[in-house]
Write a protein that holds these residues in place. Structure first.
Motif: not given
Length: 122
Positions: A69-80
């Motif tokens: 959920t928190v990774n949605e819409g976040t650049a892949i390199a910034d995802q947890m």
């Protein structure tokens, strides 16, 4: 955008609620506390009670859901990436009951003195 390095207890509680486990975290007297009984669905009122594995599994599962959920819409390199998906094995019968083996990993970054823990990123 900044890397996602951790989850909030609200995010974890939202994931637990989506799993049908409401009110597992409570704030009382200025402390965030985990109500284990809310997770396992039965009264747990002693440190000698079992269910530690069930609690750990459910918290880990909720962590994975919250991470998605928190990774949605976040650049892949910034995802947890601290909570990769579970791996499931073939059904095994133990004492006449069917069980599915679950293999899980978690990935963290910690300070050398273990004073701070962060989630990893891709």
């Amino acid at each position: 955008m900044a890397k996602i390095r951790d989850l909030t207890f609200t995010q974890l509680q939202t994931a637990l609620t989506g799993m049908g486990l409401t009110n597992a975290f409570v704030v009382q007297g200025g402390k965030v506390m985990l109500d284990v009984s809310a997770l396992v669905g039965e009264t747990v009122d002693s440190l000698d009670d079992s269910n530690v594995l069930e609690v750990m599994y459910l918290l880990r599962k909720a962590g994975g859901i919250a991470q998605i959920t928190v990774n949605e819409g976040t650049a892949i390199a910034d995802q947890m990436t601290a909570f990769p998906a579970f791996s499931y094995g073939a059904i095994e019968v133990v004492d006449g009951q069917p069980f599915i083996p679950v293999i899980t990993t978690s990935e963290f970054q910690i300070r050398v003195d273990e004073s701070k823990v962060f989630g990893s990123n891709t």
